[in-house]
Design a protein around this motif. Structure first.
Motif, PDB file in Angstrom:
ATOM      1  N   ALA A   1      49.163  72.167  92.901  1.00 16.38           N
ATOM      2  CA  ALA A   1      49.785  71.643  91.686  1.00 16.38           C
ATOM      3  C   ALA A   1      50.360  70.259  91.939  1.00 16.38           C
ATOM      4  O   ALA A   1      50.173  69.325  91.141  1.00 16.38           O
TER       5      ALA A   1
ATOM      6  N   TYR B   1      48.190  76.212  88.484  1.00 16.16           N
ATOM      7  CA  TYR B   1      48.566  76.388  89.882  1.00 16.16           C
ATOM      8  C   TYR B   1      50.091  76.472  90.038  1.00 16.16           C
ATOM      9  O   TYR B   1      50.606  77.233  90.873  1.00 16.16           O
ATOM     10  N   TYR B   2      50.822  75.692  89.235  1.00 13.29           N
ATOM     11  CA  TYR B   2      52.283  75.697  89.326  1.00 13.29           C
ATOM     12  C   TYR B   2      52.835  77.082  88.972  1.00 13.29           C
ATOM     13  O   TYR B   2      53.649  77.649  89.718  1.00 13.29           O
TER      14      TYR B   2
ATOM     15  N   PRO C   1      46.805  71.674  86.860  1.00 11.99           N
ATOM     16  CA  PRO C   1      48.033  71.706  87.668  1.00 11.99           C
ATOM     17  C   PRO C   1      49.044  72.741  87.173  1.00 11.99           C
ATOM     18  O   PRO C   1      49.711  73.395  87.970  1.00 11.99           O
TER      19      PRO C   1
ATOM     20  N   TYR D   1      57.156  69.993  90.274  1.00 11.86           N
ATOM     21  CA  TYR D   1      56.094  70.507  91.123  1.00 11.86           C
ATOM     22  C   TYR D   1      56.423  70.208  92.593  1.00 11.86           C
ATOM     23  O   TYR D   1      56.303  71.078  93.471  1.00 11.86           O
TER      24      TYR D   1
ATOM     25  N   CYS E   1      49.328  77.375  96.229  1.00  9.04           N
ATOM     26  CA  CYS E   1      49.257  77.062  94.798  1.00  9.04           C
ATOM     27  C   CYS E   1      50.123  75.851  94.446  1.00  9.04           C
ATOM     28  O   CYS E   1      49.703  74.965  93.682  1.00  9.04           O
TER      29      CYS E   1
END
Length: 529
Positions: A64, A41-42, A38, A74, A60
């Motif tokens: 996340a 992606y964050y 995660p 997030y 993305c």
């Protein structure tokens, strides 16, 4: 390097150093090795957001948030990305999810409050900003954010308290001085002129801080006008708008090209066929500061109607279907590229994009004044939509546009920093509306602001009838309408109809002679009844 932990450590370092491009390259190495990471992606989402790669940012940040749904930052950043893309329906869902999470820090809460404001959920914004202020009561920007949300929500007294608190914490928070001046009508016994003059003399007229010069001059202009000191009011108004417009590369010729392209695009009367079949939208259009908010409040006081605010949704949907490569929201290229639009799909996309903010009542109001640019396209995409155009005395309209500091990032207001440019723009508007009346016979109801003020019930009844609604007495008590307002008229329309704004331009006398001459030479009558 194939160690995910080591890659993530480097990715975090690049993120903290704001090296967005390098961070994306590192994330591209990490995520194939750790596809359920995660944090990876964050950071990729934030990097894409900073680089204005909005679709990639949304994807993305969605991943996340899905991988770690209890992580508040997030969810907040996912909602922010959706807001940037004008996907307000999904942004509201993501924001509400973020709001339900515990242990959110003040930075994330502040971002969440801004998101709620941007999507028109002003009561949620005020509630969120109150939490921010509780966590960081000595941070002036948080106090100001809370104040603006309270103004939109109609809590003027508490807004004034927060503005005073903001200025106590930071006397140089310039925008707060302007908002405070605009909050109430100033009187000889209660005004801020002395403080504003002192602050202005302290920064000097050549100060590079354009925000200080803009806000202090405009605040003084507002207060001097309230005190009937009209020469001083106009002097400070000109100085403030000059400071605000410094560095803008604007020419009226750019707007002339846009208006010409719009006129050329619809040359024959529009036949009401095709398009998306819905009678939900009521578009209120016209020059800004011409009474559009007043009419919105009258109609939205009806129990069958809700206000959706000033939506860019039609403009953005139109831009999407044009497939133009232009970088701007509207220009001649965008208009010309829209010749083969599928009107039904455009209307369907527009309506869908307003959800879930709309749909709770049979009809909703879209009150973006500059939708007058799109009236011919709205008529084709939404043949059953109602369109109401406000008209106000041209001199009062131009003066009110010049008095207002509009949103600096809006695509519509570059004309507003010079009084004669405002006049030239009004001429373009006047001619375009005459064109729309020729090619859209019977589609646009024009309402004269002065007539509405003089005969409120008569014209309110005509408005409600035009919208296809049964009469309701609540439409005469629009000042009791509890729904939030985020326009420049947020304070005024919470009072009953008043006449003090009529013929305001005459109080300035010969100072406005050049504007009057410009309008009359273009065939615009300035002495309206």
């Amino acid at each position: 390097m194939t160690n995910p932990d080591a890659l993530y450590s480097q990715l975090t370092r690049l993120f903290n150093q704001r090296e967005w491009g390098a961070a994306l390259d590192m994330a591209a190495e990490l995520l194939p090795l750790a596809p359920r990471h995660p944090g990876g992606y964050y950071i990729a989402g934030i990097s894409n957001l900073e680089l204005q790669r909005i679709p990639q940012a949304i994807e993305c940040l969605r991943r996340a948030s899905a991988l770690e749904p209890m992580r508040a930052e997030y969810a907040v950043q996912f909602a922010k990305a959706l807001t940037v893309a004008n996907r307000n329906r999904e942004a509201k869902v993501a924001a509400d999810h973020a709001s339900s999470l515990d242990s959110m820090d003040h930075l994330s809460l502040d971002t969440l409050g801004v998101i709620y404001s941007q999507i028109g959920s002003y009561e949620s914004a005020a509630s969120t900003f109150r939490k921010v202020v509780a966590l960081a009561p000595n941070h002036a920007p948080y106090r100001y954010n809370l104040a603006t949300a309270l103004v939109a929500a109609g809590d003027i007294d508490d807004a004034e308290v927060e503005l005073d608190a903001c200025l106590s914490l930071n006397p140089n928070y310039w925008r707060a001085h302007l908002t405070l001046a605009q909050l109430r009508r100033q009187t000889p016994d209660a005004n801020h002129v002395e403080r504003l003059v002192s602050l202005l003399s302290g920064i000097g007229q050549t100060n590079s801080d354009t925000s200080a010069l803009t806000c202090l001059h405009l605040a003084l202009s507002k207060e001097y006008e309230d005190l009937a000191c009209y020469p001083e009011a106009l002097d400070h108004l000109v100085r403030g708008k000059t400071a605000a417009g410094a560095g803008r590369d604007y020419s009226i010729h750019r707007d002339e090209a846009i208006f010409a392209a719009i006129t050329d695009s619809v040359q024959v009367p529009v036949v009401a066929s095709g398009g998306h079949a819905t009678s939900e939208p009521i578009f209120i259009i016209g020059m800004p500061r011409s009474g559009t908010t007043l009419v919105e409040r009258i109609i939205s006081s009806h129990p069958y109607v809700q206000s959706a605010g000033e939506l860019l949704n039609f403009a953005m949907s139109f831009r999407h279907f044009s497939n133009s490569h232009s970088a701007t929201l509207i220009d001649a290229e965008v208009i010309q590229a829209a010749a083969d639009i599928d009107w039904a799909k455009l209307g369907e996309m527009y309506l869908s994009s307003t959800r879930p903010s709309t749909g709770q009542k049979p009809q909703f109001i879209d009150k973006l004044p500059h939708n007058f640019l799109y009236a011919g396209f709205i008529a084709q995409a939404l043949p059953d939509a109602k369109i109401v155009c406000l008209r106000r005395n041209p001199m009062d309209t131009c003066l009110s546009n010049f008095r207002q500091l509009f949103a600096p990032k809006s695509p519509f207001f570059d004309y507003s920093f010079d009084l004669l440019d405002v006049g030239r723009y009004y001429v373009l508007f006047d001619r375009l509306m005459a064109h729309w009346q020729r090619v859209l016979p019977g589609r646009i109801m024009e309402v004269q602001y002065e007539e509405l003020v003089d005969s409120q019930e008569l014209h309110s009844r005509r408005l409600i009838e035009f919208c296809g609604l049964p009469w309701d007495e609540r439409c005469l008590r629009f000042e009791k309408n509890p729904s939030p307002i985020a326009t420049a008229s947020a304070v005024q329309v919470r009072a009953p109809i008043y006449r003090s704004a009529l013929n305001r331009w005459k109080k300035y006398g010969a100072q406005l002679d050049a504007l009057q001459e410009l309008l009359e030479n273009a065939g615009v009558a300035t002495e309206t009844s």
